[in-house]
Design a protein around this motif. Sequence first.
Motif, short mmCIF file in Angstrom:
data_model
loop_
_atom_site.label_atom_id
_atom_site.label_comp_id
_atom_site.label_asym_id
_atom_site.label_seq_id
_atom_site.Cartn_x
_atom_site.Cartn_y
_atom_site.Cartn_z
N THR A 184 28.46 6.20 -8.29
CA THR A 184 29.58 5.28 -8.45
C THR A 184 29.21 3.90 -7.93
OG1 THR A 184 31.03 7.18 -8.03
CG2 THR A 184 32.06 5.02 -8.09
N GLN A 185 28.41 3.87 -6.87
CA GLN A 185 27.93 2.61 -6.32
C GLN A 185 27.15 1.83 -7.37
OE1 GLN A 185 28.14 0.99 -3.13
NE2 GLN A 185 27.14 -0.63 -4.30
N GLN A 186 26.28 2.54 -8.09
CA GLN A 186 25.48 1.87 -9.13
C GLN A 186 26.37 1.39 -10.28
OE1 GLN A 186 22.81 5.23 -9.53
NE2 GLN A 186 21.07 4.02 -8.75
N LEU A 187 27.37 2.16 -10.64
CA LEU A 187 28.31 1.72 -11.68
C LEU A 187 29.03 0.44 -11.27
CD1 LEU A 187 29.98 5.12 -12.72
CD2 LEU A 187 28.51 3.70 -14.16
N SER A 188 29.36 0.35 -9.97
CA SER A 188 30.10 -0.82 -9.49
C SER A 188 29.26 -2.09 -9.51
CB SER A 188 30.62 -0.56 -8.08
OG SER A 188 29.55 -0.54 -7.14
N PRO A 195 39.98 -0.21 -20.98
CA PRO A 195 41.32 -0.64 -21.39
C PRO A 195 41.97 -1.47 -20.28
CG PRO A 195 40.98 1.68 -21.88
CD PRO A 195 39.82 1.25 -21.04
N SER A 196 43.00 -2.22 -20.59
CA SER A 196 43.62 -3.11 -19.61
C SER A 196 44.14 -2.34 -18.40
CB SER A 196 44.76 -3.90 -20.27
OG SER A 196 45.74 -3.02 -20.78
N ARG A 203 43.77 3.39 -14.92
CA ARG A 203 44.20 3.89 -13.62
C ARG A 203 43.38 5.09 -13.17
NH1 ARG A 203 50.45 4.52 -14.78
NH2 ARG A 203 50.30 5.93 -12.98
N LEU A 204 43.01 5.96 -14.11
CA LEU A 204 42.18 7.13 -13.77
C LEU A 204 40.83 6.69 -13.23
CD1 LEU A 204 42.85 9.48 -16.84
CD2 LEU A 204 43.48 9.94 -14.47
N VAL A 205 40.21 5.70 -13.91
CA VAL A 205 38.89 5.23 -13.48
C VAL A 205 39.00 4.47 -12.16
CG1 VAL A 205 36.91 3.82 -14.13
CG2 VAL A 205 38.14 5.10 -15.88
N ARG A 206 39.99 3.62 -12.05
CA ARG A 206 40.14 2.83 -10.83
C ARG A 206 40.31 3.74 -9.60
NH1 ARG A 206 44.40 -0.25 -12.18
NH2 ARG A 206 45.92 1.03 -11.07
N THR A 207 41.02 4.85 -9.78
CA THR A 207 41.22 5.78 -8.66
C THR A 207 39.89 6.33 -8.16
OG1 THR A 207 43.42 6.40 -9.44
CG2 THR A 207 42.31 7.95 -7.97
N ASP A 213 36.01 3.37 -1.96
CA ASP A 213 36.18 1.99 -1.48
C ASP A 213 35.25 1.03 -2.23
OD1 ASP A 213 37.47 0.13 0.05
OD2 ASP A 213 36.02 0.21 1.70
N LEU A 214 35.16 1.22 -3.54
CA LEU A 214 34.32 0.37 -4.39
C LEU A 214 35.21 -0.39 -5.37
CD1 LEU A 214 31.48 2.95 -5.19
CD2 LEU A 214 31.30 0.97 -3.66
N SER A 215 34.70 -1.49 -5.88
CA SER A 215 35.47 -2.29 -6.84
C SER A 215 34.84 -2.18 -8.22
CB SER A 215 35.52 -3.76 -6.40
OG SER A 215 34.21 -4.29 -6.31
#
Length: 290
Positions: A184-188, A195-196, A203-207, A213-215
Amino acid sequence: MDIPSLTAFLTVAECKSFSQAAEKLHLTQPAVSKRIASLESQLGTQLFDRMGRQINLNEAGRILMPKARQMLDLMKDSRQEISNLKTQVKGTLAIATSHHIGLRRLPDILREYSRRYPDVKLDIRFVDSEVAYEMLSRGEIEFGIVTLSPDNPDRFESRLVWNDPLIFMAARDHPLSSLKKVTTQQLSEYQAILPSSNTFTHRLVRTLFEEEDLSLQTTMSSNYLETIRMLASIGLAWTILPASMLDDDLIALNTQCHTPSRKLGYIIHKERTLSNAANAFLDLLNQESS
């Protein structure tokens, strides 16, 4: 003016007798007289000239007679049409669905529905799933076929029809595609296209990222999944899309994080009575989910 009073009025006018009208209606003569008196009281005028045993319509009665027949005929037609609703499947059916579901899940169902029920005119609104919930609240549609909300509002009833597993993916020449395992760190660290932010998928991905604690880097967004797939396939960003959209231009990323899955199905309003056309469509969707 009520139906029993109008019926009594027409029967007395036809028989020219309260006693014969009572016999024909299977009522007592006082009951018939009471109905006529009630009608005359509502109209503020007498409807019959009573000369001894002779009963004839007066001018007011003659004016009312054709209108009374029209009202009774309209009520009869209305009852018949409502009775037909129990068996007939016709009319206009307004529904909402997302572009993705419309393209990927509904063609065969729509084809079969149209074959079975040719008298139904389909009014299909292609909107975001979130908008479909709002349309259902306003009574603009009978039901929606959507990505189901994780927190379904109490006024709605929802039913799962399809599980829609999602896959992280990127173009073949994207830096992440060469990694055996993607964190997930590498994805960030790379640009994403999703999608918006107000969509259930986002929302699923953001969770997932918030749990570590990544953006997310998401300067681009689109609610058309086909557009997202195109932008990802030319290497502009990684994305997460339904597994059914993976093609030769994209590679599934082997991620360490849990890959979410969307739930697709239909939503109805608990307080709305569905038409026969709507129930027939839901029957096909229920067969799809069984």
